[in-house]
Write an enzyme that holds these catalytic residues in place. Sequence first.
Site, PDB file in Angstrom:
ATOM      1  N   HIS A  72       0.865  -1.187   0.000  1.00  0.00           N
ATOM      2  CA  HIS A  72       0.000   0.000   0.000  1.00  0.00           C
ATOM      3  C   HIS A  72       0.898   1.231   0.000  1.00  0.00           C
ATOM      4  CE1 HIS A  72      -4.219  -1.461   1.340  1.00  0.00           C
ATOM      5  NE2 HIS A  72      -3.630  -2.347   0.540  1.00  0.00           N
ATOM      6  N   TYR A 200      -9.444   5.433   7.299  1.00  0.00           N
ATOM      7  CA  TYR A 200      -9.555   5.832   8.715  1.00  0.00           C
ATOM      8  C   TYR A 200     -10.633   6.909   8.770  1.00  0.00           C
ATOM      9  CZ  TYR A 200      -5.057   3.547   9.747  1.00  0.00           C
ATOM     10  OH  TYR A 200      -4.040   2.628   9.923  1.00  0.00           O
ATOM     11  N   PRO A 292      -4.220   0.875  18.666  1.00  0.00           N
ATOM     12  CA  PRO A 292      -3.891   0.355  17.330  1.00  0.00           C
ATOM     13  C   PRO A 292      -4.107   1.339  16.188  1.00  0.00           C
ATOM     14  CG  PRO A 292      -5.847  -0.719  18.218  1.00  0.00           C
ATOM     15  CD  PRO A 292      -5.309   0.142  19.292  1.00  0.00           C
ATOM     16  N   LYS A 296       0.995   0.599  15.167  1.00  0.00           N
ATOM     17  CA  LYS A 296       2.374   0.629  15.680  1.00  0.00           C
ATOM     18  C   LYS A 296       2.692  -0.481  16.686  1.00  0.00           C
ATOM     19  CE  LYS A 296       3.566   3.887  13.150  1.00  0.00           C
ATOM     20  NZ  LYS A 296       3.929   3.208  11.923  1.00  0.00           N
ATOM     21  N   TYR A 384       3.856   6.866   9.614  1.00  0.00           N
ATOM     22  CA  TYR A 384       3.029   5.690   9.305  1.00  0.00           C
ATOM     23  C   TYR A 384       3.869   4.582   8.665  1.00  0.00           C
ATOM     24  CZ  TYR A 384      -1.214   3.071   8.289  1.00  0.00           C
ATOM     25  OH  TYR A 384      -2.196   2.100   8.278  1.00  0.00           O
TER      26      TYR A 384
END
Length: 389
Positions: A72, A200, A292, A296, A384
């Site tokens: 991704h 998200y 979560p 991480k 990220y």
Amino acid sequence: MKTQVAIIGGGPSGLLLSQLLHTRGISSVVLERKTKDYVLGRIRAGVLERGLVSLMEEAGCADRMHAEGFIHDGTLLSYGDELFRVDFAEHTGATVMVYGQTEVTRDLYAAREASGGQIEFEVENVVIHDTKTDTPFVTYDVAGDARRIDCDFIAGCDGFHGVSRKTLPEDVRQEYEKVYPFGWLGVLSETPPVNDELIYANSPRGFALCSMRNANLSRYYIQCPTSDRPEDWSDDAFWAELKRRIPADQAAKLVTGPSIEKSIAPLRSFVTEPMQWGRLFLCGDAAHIVPPTGAKGLNTAASDVHYLYNALLEYYETGSEAGVNGYSAKALKRVWKAERFSWWFSSLMHRYPDQTEFDYKIQVAELEFLRSNRAAQQAMAENYVGLPY
Ligand code: FAS
Ligand code: PHB
């Protein structure tokens, strides 16, 4: 029994460390409280940072991940019906791998077994001894049979509820904790993901996350009260709430289906310092926990393993104790950066019970700034995909 490194915990941290040590001829024994099937039955993380991908390659366990995982190069964020993308590759030149923790653990077990790794399952009464000497040892029971492992070092990879962290004297341990006033209700369904990338979602009704494991296995989460239980949520109720929290055009194409797993995870930020006590080293959830939101948890366990593996390598190959003596300080520097990102992303995306309308407007303003500002997107993308080890 004698080994060089005794590893407590047969989750991803313990297995990855054991396999990496094996590639350089360093012996270890893994002690796991549960059965292998139980460990593999856990549904947890889904996104691997570049550092963990590299470690799996170094451990010789990356073939299936590269064959079945998904690269991704960005993620989607939404607020109400607004949707925008943060392009990881554009801002960092890096990507992430979508490949479930269950599969990472499965691959590591397969590699340990293929190389004759020593793993003891269903161990009980693990006790860690003499970590402030250079002859530490571990005692434990298997099927009522008392056993002992003499070793040079002990890696505490036994998660948040393990024995390793509690082995550090209370007057030595400094614990930092933030408990969030909500949990994540997660569902696994054999349905195609609603989008090719993760979404998200910040909505006035609460956070949601649309993720995946493969082209026909989706993983969805919605924020829920800490008092909720999985059995309080029918599949229909879950799907209806998820649809209310993601943009209408995404909800319109959401393919629903029966849940094959449904669970609620509490959310906390937690760090214990130091992450070592003599020749006992804490790795992964044994030392720290993150909400979560930023993916991480598993990935910070991986950076701990990287630091400890290289410290042990230095010791066995050169005799230097600099690495092993400096493990905690080095690991904690990156742990706290992961804690900060996870806290920041959770604060941005969730609905807090005491949140005012002003607070929600501030969240929307920050999301609009992230949407429009390259520097803000680069900062998020760098965290990220994974900060350097
Ligand atoms: P683990 O907890 O995975 O493994 C520790 C192992 O030690 C376990 O197998 C346990 O049985 C064993 N053990 C415990 N006590 C022992 C003892 N006394 N003797 C021997 N063995 C013992 N992270 C994400 O990035 N994304 C997510 O979506 C996500 N979801 C999560 C959901 C839940 C419910 C939980 C608990 C965690 C989640 N995490 C997530 C974080 C998770 O992925 C962890 O970071 C990851 O499992 C860390 O791996 P380990 O450090 O190996 O710890
Ligand atoms: C998951 O797919 O389980 C997942 C992905 C990203 C997260 C958390 C969980 O931030």
